[in-house]
Scaffold this motif. Structure first.
Motif, PDB file in Angstrom:
ATOM      1  N   GLY A   2      -4.073 -30.572 -17.173  1.00 26.82           N
ATOM      2  CA  GLY A   2      -3.139 -31.667 -17.302  1.00 26.82           C
ATOM      3  C   GLY A   2      -3.920 -33.370 -16.751  1.00 26.82           C
ATOM      4  O   GLY A   2      -3.169 -34.561 -17.422  1.00 26.82           O
ATOM      5  N   SER A   3      -5.121 -32.666 -16.257  1.00 24.81           N
ATOM      6  CA  SER A   3      -5.309 -34.176 -15.241  1.00 24.81           C
ATOM      7  C   SER A   3      -5.567 -35.560 -16.321  1.00 24.81           C
ATOM      8  O   SER A   3      -6.896 -34.401 -17.577  1.00 24.81           O
ATOM      9  N   ALA A   4      -6.219 -36.631 -16.232  1.00 26.32           N
ATOM     10  CA  ALA A   4      -6.307 -37.865 -17.145  1.00 26.32           C
ATOM     11  C   ALA A   4      -7.437 -37.957 -16.621  1.00 26.32           C
ATOM     12  O   ALA A   4      -7.348 -38.262 -15.467  1.00 26.32           O
ATOM     13  N   VAL A   5      -8.534 -37.430 -17.322  1.00 21.49           N
ATOM     14  CA  VAL A   5      -9.816 -38.431 -16.880  1.00 21.49           C
ATOM     15  C   VAL A   5     -11.190 -38.882 -18.008  1.00 21.49           C
ATOM     16  O   VAL A   5      -9.870 -39.240 -18.971  1.00 21.49           O
ATOM     17  N   ARG A  17     -11.766 -40.327 -23.593  1.00 26.45           N
ATOM     18  CA  ARG A  17     -10.680 -40.532 -22.291  1.00 26.45           C
ATOM     19  C   ARG A  17      -9.632 -39.137 -22.805  1.00 26.45           C
ATOM     20  O   ARG A  17      -8.883 -39.714 -24.199  1.00 26.45           O
ATOM     21  N   GLY A  18      -9.259 -38.770 -21.958  1.00 26.02           N
ATOM     22  CA  GLY A  18      -7.677 -37.790 -22.405  1.00 26.02           C
ATOM     23  C   GLY A  18      -7.593 -37.110 -21.682  1.00 26.02           C
ATOM     24  O   GLY A  18      -7.358 -37.755 -20.266  1.00 26.02           O
ATOM     25  N   TRP A  19      -6.727 -35.519 -21.516  1.00 27.52           N
ATOM     26  CA  TRP A  19      -6.012 -35.245 -20.915  1.00 27.52           C
ATOM     27  C   TRP A  19      -6.328 -33.561 -21.052  1.00 27.52           C
ATOM     28  O   TRP A  19      -6.984 -32.712 -21.872  1.00 27.52           O
ATOM     29  N   ARG A  23       2.611 -33.231 -25.020  1.00 27.32           N
ATOM     30  CA  ARG A  23       1.643 -32.688 -24.676  1.00 27.32           C
ATOM     31  C   ARG A  23       0.574 -31.124 -24.995  1.00 27.32           C
ATOM     32  O   ARG A  23      -0.333 -30.781 -24.598  1.00 27.32           O
ATOM     33  N   ASP A  37      -6.709 -35.570 -26.846  1.00 23.10           N
ATOM     34  CA  ASP A  37      -5.731 -36.890 -26.641  1.00 23.10           C
ATOM     35  C   ASP A  37      -5.176 -37.386 -27.349  1.00 23.10           C
ATOM     36  O   ASP A  37      -4.661 -37.962 -27.750  1.00 23.10           O
ATOM     37  N   GLY A  38      -4.868 -36.555 -28.478  1.00 22.43           N
ATOM     38  CA  GLY A  38      -3.597 -36.076 -29.194  1.00 22.43           C
ATOM     39  C   GLY A  38      -3.476 -37.214 -30.258  1.00 22.43           C
ATOM     40  O   GLY A  38      -2.752 -36.895 -31.438  1.00 22.43           O
TER      41      GLY A  38
END
Lengths: 466, 466
Positions: free
Chosen positions: B68-71, B26-28, B132, B45-46
């Protein structure tokens, strides 16, 4: 280089195995007792609850040595021949570094903290001295250890500590009244038309009421963040439960939905409680004995309970079932906020342990909470514990841009001003959840202190700035 | 109960040994690359510097998937067949949770953080999004770990964390301009005669510039305390080195004199530096490569150096010796404060390592510093490090009531207002010492970031409230 290991704390000395020679004790005199050829001086340095007894056998002690004096005593650590302590110092010499006269001297009033017991109200008037009492010192040690537990808990779980701003341009988001921060001179202000474009930041600014919205932005960057910082309410409520300045803890987690958020809150509280029981055992024993009987039992029991989950709607049904047998001041009914008496019934009587109530009516909760498909409730959670009621409030956040904007407009908010916050839903929006708790409430809970002003070093409340 | 262990961070997944099945990332999205039948999606995901590569082999990926999309991507962890990463995800499916369109859509402007590099100035305008980016995320991770190191260092050495108040009735003690905190409505204020007895606290209040004086009171109770909280300066200096709101660390130790205080400061800095080198190695490698070449070498060298001690008087002599060969903008002379150029000469050229300068002229130091018997100097210390100059300032405190009162009167202070502080010298006065450092300066020092606004999540400076 002189090492500061040469300056052992009384805590360290009490943990040593006798014999220990050439030790120097530094601290403040708690009591002095004379007995035949012996003089006993109890010295405390606040490093732990217990004082160390220094026994002077034929060694001269200044006759006017008084409670509160700062002293340096050299001697050896020996097993104590008397009851009451395992070890003591066989003193060789004493030096008074700073006295604390028990009577007026050179125009200085007597040291106010004499051996007798003082009320917490009396002590509250002298925050610069009250840390020298058993009670306040124990509170501040527990507070410090609890703070550290907060950091450890989150850091060990991949959370990043985020310093959200104290000075904010946000409004209160319905959280209460705010303090203005300004460099304008109010006495020069033109009545009726203040020009905040001339203020320090070129606009109106206030003290923050919460770091949550700012934390959400960084949850979208670092996934897991927590705040632990001061927050403010300019409310004129002069109660034992309110402060104008208090510290809040607010974790925010990307991709967590309500169930994970509830699990995190439960783990968090248990970790905090276990830490103070394990690491502050002496102080906790004092609170259990002198401040609130049975305290340790309650804390331990919460730390070992599985938290019950119940929806608000079911909680209301339970409350309605008993409202004929219980006398509630406020009648429980769907749509009204749970009162403290309702919360305490649920946690103390119905479930006899910690409870998490979820899915509250949207009207009584904040705009940012995720709306359920029923159109009536939101994914809120309140954690209730025996003896207190609500200790944590949180929610899953609304991630849908349209729903969030609609709710903000309904709540009378200026969506333009929160455009930065809406960006989090415009770009890479993501499920996320968080909660908040007041650190002083948590400290009160574990120490049993009745008045919130006694768990923060320098309390700030309406009309009072000690 | 659903466990949040079911939500591994990318940091955790990258540390796993393949094969790992049924994983969910899960992340961007950072980047997407198409190559024959393969699609590579880098997800971040930082939780750590690195992204994880997800390889889609014949698995459909939304064609408009953008940066930049969250997936949410499910798949298995495998050894990477390609250069650049040890492991990768063999992806089975992808779900876009929140998009971040690269072009205007439904009136929403394109996602501003496209793949290209952005200037720090550009990013400063969008604090809600800049976390981000690689640089800001690395800064915030290091900042968090450095905070934790501060707590660990002090807690492990018997120090108690003290929350000193943000709202204060003290004046600035010469530390600079203050922000007023008020609930009076300036537009209703009567020009020329404000009545602060009607203000929230019944008196004038400001945002604190330091917690030191309040910490001294608790050092007299708990022996060892430290603060770590926000402090404020309402100064109109719009530089890369100043913030209106910043975090300060201020330890205060009972019975320490200057030598112990110096040893503590040295140990503290070394502990902080070692922690970031050990625990933030990836982020530090990034700073060393992209932000400031040689950074790691300097930090490591300071962490391994013995700090040189020199008095101010001797330091001036050294500066005078070289003033014909060096071109200083300000001529060094006894009585004047050391300028940045002087400090940097001492630490970078003369001693080529960290230096502690002590015993400054009393006129250029604060009223609370212990006066030496020469009548001219005080037991002050400034810690200087290469690349920066002063990083820590501290002193032994004046414990003598008369001397302190006299110095306060000379400095034009209202001793009546500080009567609470003088109480510490009236009752059980004790030798004690402490120091202070700005946490953002420390963070700048270890990250190499040139502008202080880039090391705090939401910078506050004159005219700017992002």
């Amino acid at each position: 280089m002189i090492q500061y290991d040469m300056f052992p704390l009384i805590k360290d000395i009490l943990a040593m195995e006798p014999p220990g020679n050439n030790l120097v004790i530094r601290g403040w005199v708690r009591t002095k007792r004379d007995m035949k050829n012996l003089v006993f001086v109890e010295v405390n340095d606040g490093s732990c609850f217990n004082s160390i007894q220094c026994t002077f056998d034929g060694i001269p002690v200044p006759p006017d040595l008084s409670t509160g004096s700062a002293v340096e005593i050299s001697g050896s650590l020996v097993f104590s021949p008397a009851q009451g302590q395992a070890v003591e110092i066989a003193a060789a010499s004493i030096k008074v570094i700073g006295d604390a006269p028990a009577e007026e001297k050179n125009g200085i009033p007597p040291y106010p903290l004499q051996k007798k017991r003082h009320s917490l109200e009396f002590l509250r008037e002298m925050p610069q001295l009250r840390g020298r009492t058993n009670t306040l010192a124990a509170v501040m040690r527990v507070r410090s250890r609890l703070s550290y537990a907060v950091h450890r808990f989150f850091q060990e779980r991949g959370y990043h500590y985020l310093h959200t701003p104290v000075i904010t341009g946000n409004d209160a988001e319905g959280a209460g009244s705010m303090f203005r921060v300004t460099t304008l001179n109010p006495s020069l202000a033109d009545p009726g038309k203040n020009d905040y474009s001339k203020d320090f930041f070129g606009r109106e600014t206030f003290l923050t009421v919460s770091g949550q919205l700012e934390a959400e932005a960084y949850a979208a960057a670092l996934s897991r963040v927590y705040t632990f910082g001061p927050t403010f309410r300019a409310e004129n409520s002069n109660t034992a439960r309110h402060l104008a300045e208090f510290w809040m803890i607010e974790p925010e987690t990307a991709f967590f939905r309500l169930p994970e958020n509830m699990a995190l809150a439960e783990d968090f509280l248990k970790y905090c409680f276990k830490t103070v029981l394990d690491e502050c055992a002496e102080d906790m024993a004092f609170f259990d004995e002198r401040i609130e009987k049975g305290l340790i039992g309650v804390i331990k029991s919460v730390a070992e309970s599985a938290f019950v989950h119940i929806t608000y709607t079911d909680a209301i049904k339970e409350l309605e079932k008993v409202q004929n047998t219980k006398t509630f001041e406020y009648k429980p009914s769907w749509g009204c906020d749970l009162q403290s008496e309702h919360e305490r019934f649920l946690t103390e009587e119905l479930f006899m342990g910690p409870v998490i109530v979820t899915d509250y009516p949207k009207e009584i909760k904040a705009f940012y909470m995720k709306q359920n498909d029923d159109g009536k409730t939101v994914r809120a959670m309140d954690v209730l514990v025996p003896r207190l009621g609500e200790i944590i409030g949180g929610s899953e956040r609304e991630e849908n841009l349209e729903r969030l904007e609609k709710r903000m407009t309904e709540s009378g908010m200026n969506t333009e001003r929160y455009s930065w916050y809406l960006d989090l839903r415009r770009y890479g929006s993501f499920p996320h959840s968080g909660f908040g708790l007041g650190f002083e409430r948590l400290t009160q809970y574990v120490t049993g202190m009745a008045n919130i002003r006694d768990v923060i070093p320098y309390p700030r409340a309406a009309g009072q700035l000690y």
